[in-house]
Structures are given as C-alpha cells and as structure tokens.
Design a protein around this motif. Structure first.
Motif, PDB file in Angstrom:
ATOM      1  N   THR A   1      31.512  32.790  44.706  1.00 28.18           N
ATOM      2  CA  THR A   1      32.717  32.840  43.875  1.00 28.18           C
ATOM      3  C   THR A   1      33.327  34.233  43.795  1.00 28.18           C
ATOM      4  O   THR A   1      34.549  34.383  43.880  1.00 28.18           O
ATOM      5  CB  THR A   1      32.396  32.315  42.464  1.00 28.18           C
ATOM      6  N   GLN A   2      32.506  35.269  43.632  1.00 29.46           N
ATOM      7  CA  GLN A   2      33.070  36.611  43.506  1.00 29.46           C
ATOM      8  C   GLN A   2      33.828  37.010  44.756  1.00 29.46           C
ATOM      9  O   GLN A   2      34.923  37.594  44.689  1.00 29.46           O
ATOM     10  CB  GLN A   2      31.973  37.637  43.217  1.00 29.46           C
ATOM     11  N   LEU A   3      33.271  36.690  45.916  1.00 26.45           N
ATOM     12  CA  LEU A   3      33.965  36.995  47.159  1.00 26.45           C
ATOM     13  C   LEU A   3      35.261  36.203  47.260  1.00 26.45           C
ATOM     14  O   LEU A   3      36.310  36.744  47.646  1.00 26.45           O
ATOM     15  CB  LEU A   3      33.066  36.677  48.355  1.00 26.45           C
ATOM     16  N   GLN A   4      35.209  34.930  46.903  1.00 30.85           N
ATOM     17  CA  GLN A   4      36.416  34.099  46.944  1.00 30.85           C
ATOM     18  C   GLN A   4      37.494  34.659  46.015  1.00 30.85           C
ATOM     19  O   GLN A   4      38.687  34.665  46.360  1.00 30.85           O
ATOM     20  CB  GLN A   4      36.078  32.654  46.567  1.00 30.85           C
ATOM     21  N   LYS A   5      37.097  35.139  44.845  1.00 29.83           N
ATOM     22  CA  LYS A   5      38.074  35.740  43.928  1.00 29.83           C
ATOM     23  C   LYS A   5      38.724  36.961  44.567  1.00 29.83           C
ATOM     24  O   LYS A   5      39.952  37.141  44.495  1.00 29.83           O
ATOM     25  CB  LYS A   5      37.398  36.128  42.613  1.00 29.83           C
ATOM     26  N   ASN A   6      37.918  37.822  45.190  1.00 29.65           N
ATOM     27  CA  ASN A   6      38.465  39.008  45.852  1.00 29.65           C
ATOM     28  C   ASN A   6      39.484  38.614  46.915  1.00 29.65           C
ATOM     29  O   ASN A   6      40.566  39.205  47.019  1.00 29.65           O
ATOM     30  CB  ASN A   6      37.341  39.817  46.502  1.00 29.65           C
ATOM     31  N   VAL A   7      39.119  37.630  47.731  1.00 32.90           N
ATOM     32  CA  VAL A   7      39.974  37.209  48.846  1.00 32.90           C
ATOM     33  C   VAL A   7      41.310  36.680  48.345  1.00 32.90           C
ATOM     34  O   VAL A   7      42.388  37.105  48.792  1.00 32.90           O
ATOM     35  CB  VAL A   7      39.263  36.141  49.696  1.00 32.90           C
ATOM     36  N   TRP A   8      41.257  35.756  47.398  1.00 36.81           N
ATOM     37  CA  TRP A   8      42.498  35.090  46.991  1.00 36.81           C
ATOM     38  C   TRP A   8      43.339  35.945  46.052  1.00 36.81           C
ATOM     39  O   TRP A   8      44.564  35.801  46.007  1.00 36.81           O
ATOM     40  CB  TRP A   8      42.190  33.718  46.398  1.00 36.81           C
ATOM     41  N   LEU A   9      42.711  36.867  45.322  1.00 40.41           N
ATOM     42  CA  LEU A   9      43.488  37.845  44.561  1.00 40.41           C
ATOM     43  C   LEU A   9      44.292  38.740  45.503  1.00 40.41           C
ATOM     44  O   LEU A   9      45.415  39.150  45.195  1.00 40.41           O
ATOM     45  CB  LEU A   9      42.564  38.705  43.692  1.00 40.41           C
TER      46      LEU A   9
ATOM     47  N   HIS B   1      42.543  46.326  46.373  1.00 44.79           N
ATOM     48  CA  HIS B   1      43.163  47.541  45.847  1.00 44.79           C
ATOM     49  C   HIS B   1      44.240  48.082  46.785  1.00 44.79           C
ATOM     50  O   HIS B   1      45.212  48.697  46.340  1.00 44.79           O
ATOM     51  CB  HIS B   1      42.101  48.616  45.600  1.00 44.79           C
ATOM     52  N   LEU B   2      44.092  47.860  48.082  1.00 47.78           N
ATOM     53  CA  LEU B   2      45.087  48.334  49.039  1.00 47.78           C
ATOM     54  C   LEU B   2      46.350  47.479  49.035  1.00 47.78           C
ATOM     55  O   LEU B   2      47.429  47.950  49.403  1.00 47.78           O
ATOM     56  CB  LEU B   2      44.484  48.346  50.446  1.00 47.78           C
ATOM     57  N   CYS B   3      46.210  46.211  48.643  1.00 51.26           N
ATOM     58  CA  CYS B   3      47.326  45.261  48.751  1.00 51.26           C
ATOM     59  C   CYS B   3      47.942  44.851  47.425  1.00 51.26           C
ATOM     60  O   CYS B   3      48.983  44.187  47.415  1.00 51.26           O
ATOM     61  CB  CYS B   3      46.860  43.993  49.481  1.00 51.26           C
ATOM     62  N   LYS B   4      47.325  45.182  46.320  1.00 50.48           N
ATOM     63  CA  LYS B   4      47.768  44.595  45.063  1.00 50.48           C
ATOM     64  C   LYS B   4      49.155  45.090  44.653  1.00 50.48           C
ATOM     65  O   LYS B   4      49.543  46.228  44.905  1.00 50.48           O
ATOM     66  CB  LYS B   4      46.760  44.858  43.949  1.00 50.48           C
ATOM     67  N   MET B   5      49.892  44.181  44.054  1.00 57.05           N
ATOM     68  CA  MET B   5      51.217  44.451  43.519  1.00 57.05           C
ATOM     69  C   MET B   5      52.119  45.105  44.567  1.00 57.05           C
ATOM     70  O   MET B   5      52.195  44.656  45.689  1.00 57.05           O
ATOM     71  CB  MET B   5      51.085  45.290  42.245  1.00 57.05           C
ATOM     72  N   LYS B   6      52.792  46.192  44.211  1.00 54.67           N
ATOM     73  CA  LYS B   6      53.754  46.805  45.117  1.00 54.67           C
ATOM     74  C   LYS B   6      53.116  47.715  46.160  1.00 54.67           C
ATOM     75  O   LYS B   6      53.793  48.200  47.066  1.00 54.67           O
ATOM     76  CB  LYS B   6      54.790  47.603  44.312  1.00 54.67           C
ATOM     77  N   ARG B   7      51.800  47.926  46.044  1.00 53.33           N
ATOM     78  CA  ARG B   7      51.137  48.791  47.013  1.00 53.33           C
ATOM     79  C   ARG B   7      51.258  48.251  48.432  1.00 53.33           C
ATOM     80  O   ARG B   7      51.296  49.000  49.404  1.00 53.33           O
ATOM     81  CB  ARG B   7      49.653  48.936  46.660  1.00 53.33           C
ATOM     82  N   ILE B   8      51.301  46.935  48.537  1.00 53.06           N
ATOM     83  CA  ILE B   8      51.325  46.292  49.850  1.00 53.06           C
ATOM     84  C   ILE B   8      52.560  46.686  50.650  1.00 53.06           C
ATOM     85  O   ILE B   8      52.556  46.639  51.883  1.00 53.06           O
ATOM     86  CB  ILE B   8      51.239  44.759  49.678  1.00 53.06           C
ATOM     87  N   LYS B   9      53.621  47.104  49.974  1.00 57.99           N
ATOM     88  CA  LYS B   9      54.855  47.464  50.662  1.00 57.99           C
ATOM     89  C   LYS B   9      54.708  48.751  51.469  1.00 57.99           C
ATOM     90  O   LYS B   9      55.570  49.070  52.296  1.00 57.99           O
ATOM     91  CB  LYS B   9      56.002  47.605  49.653  1.00 57.99           C
ATOM     92  N   ARG B  10      53.627  49.483  51.257  1.00 58.42           N
ATOM     93  CA  ARG B  10      53.373  50.693  52.033  1.00 58.42           C
ATOM     94  C   ARG B  10      52.727  50.371  53.378  1.00 58.42           C
ATOM     95  O   ARG B  10      52.517  51.267  54.197  1.00 58.42           O
ATOM     96  CB  ARG B  10      52.491  51.652  51.242  1.00 58.42           C
ATOM     97  N   LEU B  11      52.412  49.094  53.597  1.00 60.66           N
ATOM     98  CA  LEU B  11      51.731  48.679  54.820  1.00 60.66           C
ATOM     99  C   LEU B  11      52.687  47.928  55.734  1.00 60.66           C
ATOM    100  O   LEU B  11      53.615  47.261  55.267  1.00 60.66           O
ATOM    101  CB  LEU B  11      50.533  47.786  54.485  1.00 60.66           C
TER     102      LEU B  11
END
Length: 642
Positions: free
Chosen positions: A445-453, A412-422
């Motif tokens: 699998t759920q953790l892997q999905k979170n990581v790679w997303l 949630h902190l990094c998704k899409m354009k949000r990452i540009k605030r970091l």
C-alpha cells in the motif's frame, strides 16, 4: 570561434547518435527494420543491443536480427535480465565478441544448475574464444563448479572475470587463482567465498571487488599486500545502520583495519604501502572497527595520506556518512551524503551497481534533500536527480526498499507545479518507473500511495505523449488488488481522466476482460451505500470523499462504455443498470451525478444488440419522469418500452 564549434559538436553528436540508436532498437523490437547495405560500427551496434536488453526485448527474433545479419557488428553481448534459452544463445556465435555477460538464462537441462561450459560453447565462436577479454557470470541461479577449468583452457585472453551473487565457494576461487594469471579485474561479491588466500598469485590484478564477502580465515592483509598493482579495491558491506552496536562484522577479519595498519606503517617508515597505485577504495557500510566519528575521521585520513594516488573513497553508511572529509593539498572525491552535491554523486556511483542497500540509502538522502531544500536545486540538478532516481529504480526493480524510496523521491520531484520544470520525456520516464513499481508490488500500500500520488497530477494527466493506455491499465489492475481507500480514490480519478485520452481501440482492448467493468460497477454500489451511510451519520468529510469517488467512477464508466458494445454488455450483466437507477433516485439534487449516469445509460441504449426491453419497469420510468430527464437516453429507453 573554433572552440565554440567543438563544444557544440561534442554535445550535439552524441545526442543524435542516441536518438538514432533508440529508433533502430524500436524498429527491431517491432520487427519492421528496413534493409540497408552498410554495416554499423561496433559502438552503435552495442548501444542498440543494450537498449533492447534494458527493455527486456532480447528473444530469438531480436537476437536473429542483431546477431545473424551482417548489418551489425557486435563485440559486447549482455543478456542480464532477459529470458533466453540455449538455442537462442547459439545466435550469439555469429558475432566476434570481446565481452560476454550471461545473466540468469532459462537453461536447466536435467539439473538445477546452469551448465556454464555448454552455454559458452554455444555462445562463442572460435574467434570469440581466442579474443574474449571480459566474462561476467554474475547472477542468482546456481552454476556448475567446474567452469574455471573451461575458462582457463578455452579463453586465453581473459582479463576480466565476475561471478558475483553465485553460490560459489573457496574451491572455485582456488582454481581461478592457480590458472588465470592474466586477470586484471575480479568480482567475487556476495559469494560463499570465505578465504581469499588463493588469489595471492594474481599479480596482475588491478581491480578487486569483494562487496559483502564473509572472510573467515586466512591473512587477508597479507594476501592483499601481494596484489601490488591494485588500483580499485571494494571491501564494502551491507549497510549497518547502528554503527556503535556489535554486529556480525565482528566475526570477520576487518579488512579496513588491515589496510589502516599498513598505511600507518608506511607513513612511519617513510616507505610506500603495498598499494602505491591505489586510485579508489570503497569502504561503505563498514563500522570502521566501531570507531566514533573523530577516530574514524583520523582513520580515513591516514589511509588517504598513505596513498598519494588515491582519487576516490566511498564512505556511505559509515560513521563519516555526513562528515566533511578533507585533506589539505589533496583533491579527492569522498562519496557520502554530506551535501546535496555529494548525495547526487553517491546515487550516480551506486545506481547501476548491484548494491541495493547503498542505493536505498542514497535515495533516502535524496528524499530528505528534496523535502527540506527543493528550492536549492538548480534546474540541471533536478534533471540529473530525476534521471538517477529513474535509473536506480529501473536497475533495482526487484528490491522493494529501492522502489519505495525512489517513488517517494519522484513524488517530490513531480508534485504540484514542480512538474512544470520537467520536460515531457522526463515526466514520461517518471511515469514508466512508477508504473513498473506499481506492477511489481501491487499489494504494497505505501508504494502504491507513492506511485499514484505522483501520477495523480492534473498537469501530468493532460500532457501529450504520455502512455495513457498503460497508465489506465495499471491503475485498474491496482484497483482490483488493493482496496485501500486513498489508493482506490486516486486510481479511479486517474482512470476517469485518462480514458477519454485513449484511442478507441485501446479502450476496447482494455475492457475485453469484464473484470474491470464488474469491479467499477461494484465500486458504484459500494460508494452509493457509503454516501448514504455517512450522510445518515453526519460525517460530512467522509461523505464528500464518497461522492467524489462515485463521480470519478461514473466518469470512467461513461467513457469506457462509449461506442464499446462489449463494455456495455458487461455493464448490463454486472447489474449496473439497477444501481444506476438507484443513483438517479438518491442524487436528485446532484445534476452532475445524474448527467454521468444518463450518459452511461445512453451508451447502452445505443447498442442495438442489447436486450433492454426487460428494463422497462414502471419504477425506472417513474424515476426518469420525476427528474425530468428528456435526454437521448430517455428517448431511446422509451423506444424500447413501446
């Protein structure tokens, strides 16, 4: 003017100090520390040592550099999380210590227990034994039960003692209660202690940590009442998510109820409670004797009212977790999840503690705050949120629940354009913690999905300063062990994007082991067949997914085979050429796919040592002629067929 200068100094100098200590730790880690004649003060030396510990780089060589050379003045040693042996610990005796934390060292001579007395004898010189004030024996491995006798005899200045999570029972605590009267701090969390009556004699005790302790006998309230100097008391327990349901807590003496009763008695009599100096109390995870919210609020208010010096009360995962707790005229910090600010305070409080249940609970609350109210976070709150999530994940790497909740927050902190605030450094921190989690739990699998997303972000993958080699390697390792379609699609996409960003030497190192190339060739074949299958069945969306995955796989192989004879040989031996020509035939209408395939084949053709003559089959030549492929590969290929 002077005031502004002071503010600037206080904010800049610590940052410069941190950068310097990190750089020195890096030089020690790489064994390239230059000689210098002066001695670093204890605070800087301790910080450098701690950085090495956090990076799990404490070994004989780094300990030799830090402890044996007089360039460093160390008075605090922490070995938690690092694998050291007794011979390594002897290096610690070169420093005069005030604090020593053992951790779970790899030392089991002729037994399955850590011989505490022998370890301390090896680690502490005579000066250290006389002046040592803090000893932390916490850890998971078994330790000998006779260590309190050694501590009482050889460590006369000891004021702080912890042995949390050890399988230590009442007899050991009894030895401590009878011989260590100077103790001001005691942590017996998650041990096998069931009776604390024996610590009534520790009159100087100011901090008592009893997280997740099963008290089964003795008058606990009476025992605590004898500890009149208590300033901090932790009686928290593992999270009970159903506060109104009977739990195993009911089989134990209710510590909170005892404190409440003494508080009521004090208020009614006009006298002070036995804990007049109490500053902080942690009651997180308690059912609070199964009260409903209203009665629980009155219960806590009485405790606060009876302790005028109380500054902090922790109520995470209690019936008051999401309730506003206020006392008129009192400025008290309540740790729960009632607001965005309180959630961050809760995570800050528990992130570095051995409280995985509370860390997970706080991370869940952070996740919901980010999911429903991301736009309400200020820039500073976002940075602090990210920092705390990363600290929690790094500290609790062995707890799956923390990693799943933390990785969801990072997404949630990094998704899409949000990452540009970091900043790049903050993004890199996100990636490192994500990769740590992915390495630790490859089949989840759920953790892997979170990581790679989180990592599969176009902006992130094109930043300078990212460790693309590690990112690529962990992604490829994940492909080998987790065949979930979405995870596979994301990891292949990441590999295809980051491989051209790696140094040639890194790419060669990555593909020395043929298993990676073999797997990518297998994926080529699988998705070629999947594309045919979905095309015949008319499943356009699935067909598109198969096509995208195939394109990413081909891009990755094109980059990995470039000027890398070892990879080309692995590709050839894995049957990649035959599959490549099948793809050329099948995708005659997809110029982009054919370009990637021809790029791979051209990389092979440029390797003179490869025996490609056997590939001069009429069907291959026909394919090249039919698609009008007059690339460099075609010329090289026909040269082999002359």
């Amino acid at each position: 003017m002077d005031h502004n200068v002071d503010m600037c100094s206080s904010s800049t100098i610590p940052r410069l100090t941190r950068l310097a200590t990190e750089r020195i730790a890096e030089l020690i880690e790489k064994d390239i520390l230059p000689l210098f004649n002066h001695q670093l003060i204890a605070s800087c030396s301790n910080d450098i040592f701690e950085i090495l510990r956090q990076k799990k780089m404490l070994n004989r060589r780094t300990l030799q550099t830090m402890c044996s050379k007089r360039q460093f003045q160390i008075n605090k040693i922490d070995l938690m999380g690092n694998k050291v042996v007794l011979e390594d610990l002897e290096l610690c005796a070169n420093q005069d210590l005030l604090s020593f934390r053992l951790g779970d060292i790899d030392y089991f001579p002729n037994t399955n227990k850590i011989q505490v007395a022998e370890v301390l004898d090896a680690s502490l010189n005579q000066t250290s034994r006389q002046q040592l004030r803090h000893l932390d024996l916490s850890g998971r491995h078994r330790i000998t039960s006779s260590w309190p006798m050694y501590v009482a005899k050889h460590l006369p200045s000891l004021e702080s003692l912890a042995f949390a999570n050890r399988s230590t029972a009442n007899d050991t605590l009894a030895q401590i209660g009878s011989s260590l009267s100077k103790l001001r701090f005691l942590d017996i969390s998650s041990t096998c202690v069931t009776d604390i009556s024996c610590i009534s004699s520790l009159k100087n005790l100011e901090v008592l940590i009893m997280y997740n302790l099963n008290i089964l006998k003795g008058d606990v309230t009476e025992t605590l009442s004898n500890l009149t100097k208590l300033r901090v008391l932790d009686i928290s327990r593992k999270v009970n998510t159903d506060y109104l349901q009977e739990t195993s807590q009911d089989a134990h003496l209710d510590l909170a109820l005892g404190i409440f009763n003494r508080s009521v008695e004090a208020i009614e009599s006009g006298k002070s409670t036995p804990w007049a100096d109490l500053r902080a109390i942690d009651m997180s995870g308690l059912s609070i004797v199964q009260f409903g919210t209203d009665r629980a609020l009155a219960f806590v208010q009485k405790i606060i009212e009876a302790h005028p010096k109380l500054e902090q009360i922790s109520l995470l995962a209690t019936p008051l977790d999401s309730s506003l707790v206020e006392i008129p005229g009192r400025n008290i910090q309540v740790i729960n999840t009632v607001s965005r600010k309180s959630v961050l305070i809760a995570l800050s409080y528990y992130a570095n503690l051995e409280r995985p249940a509370f860390i997970t609970h706080a991370l869940h609350s952070v996740y919901y705050q980010l999911q429903s109210g991301y736009d309400k976070f200020s820039g500073e709150e976002l940075k602090e949120c990210l920092r705390l999530v990363c600290v929690a994940m790094q500290h609790s790497l062995s707890t799956l629940a923390v990693q799943i909740a933390g990785s969801a927050c990072l997404y949630h902190l990094c998704k899409m354009k949000r990452i540009k605030r970091l900043s790049v450094k903050e993004v890199n921190n996100c990636i490192e913690r994500s990769l740590d989690a992915a390495e630790q739990y490859r089949s989840m699998t759920q953790l892997q999905k979170n990581v790679w997303l989180t990592i599969c972000n176009d902006y992130l993958l094109h930043l300078d300063g990212i460790d693309f080699y590690r990112t690529c390697k962990v992604a490829m390792d994940t492909m080998l062990l987790n065949r979930d379609a979405s995870v596979e699609r994301m990891t292949i996409a990441i590999v295809s994007i980051v491989t051209p960003k790696m140094k040639p030497a890194e790419a060669k190192t990555l593909t020395i082991d043929p298993k990676y190339v073999n797997h990518l060739v297998r994926i080529m074949n699988d998705y070629l067949e999947a594309y045919h299958r979905e095309y015949r069945n008319g499943h356009e969306r699935d067909n598109d997914n198969a096509l995208y995955t195939l394109k990413f796989t081909l891009s990755a192989l094109w980059n990995l085979t470039d000027e890398c004879p070892t990879t080309c040989k692995s590709f050839l031996e894995a049957g990649g050429v035959e599959i490549a020509f099948r793809i050329l035939r099948a995708f005659e209408m997809h110029g982009n796919v054919q370009t990637k395939v021809l790029g791979i084949l051209n990389n092979l053709a440029e390797v003179k040592d490869l025996q490609l003559q056997e590939l001069c089959k009429q069907e291959y030549i026909s394919v090249l002629l039919s698609i009008g492929a007059f690339s460099d590969f075609s010329r090289n290929f026909f040269r082999f067929c002359e």
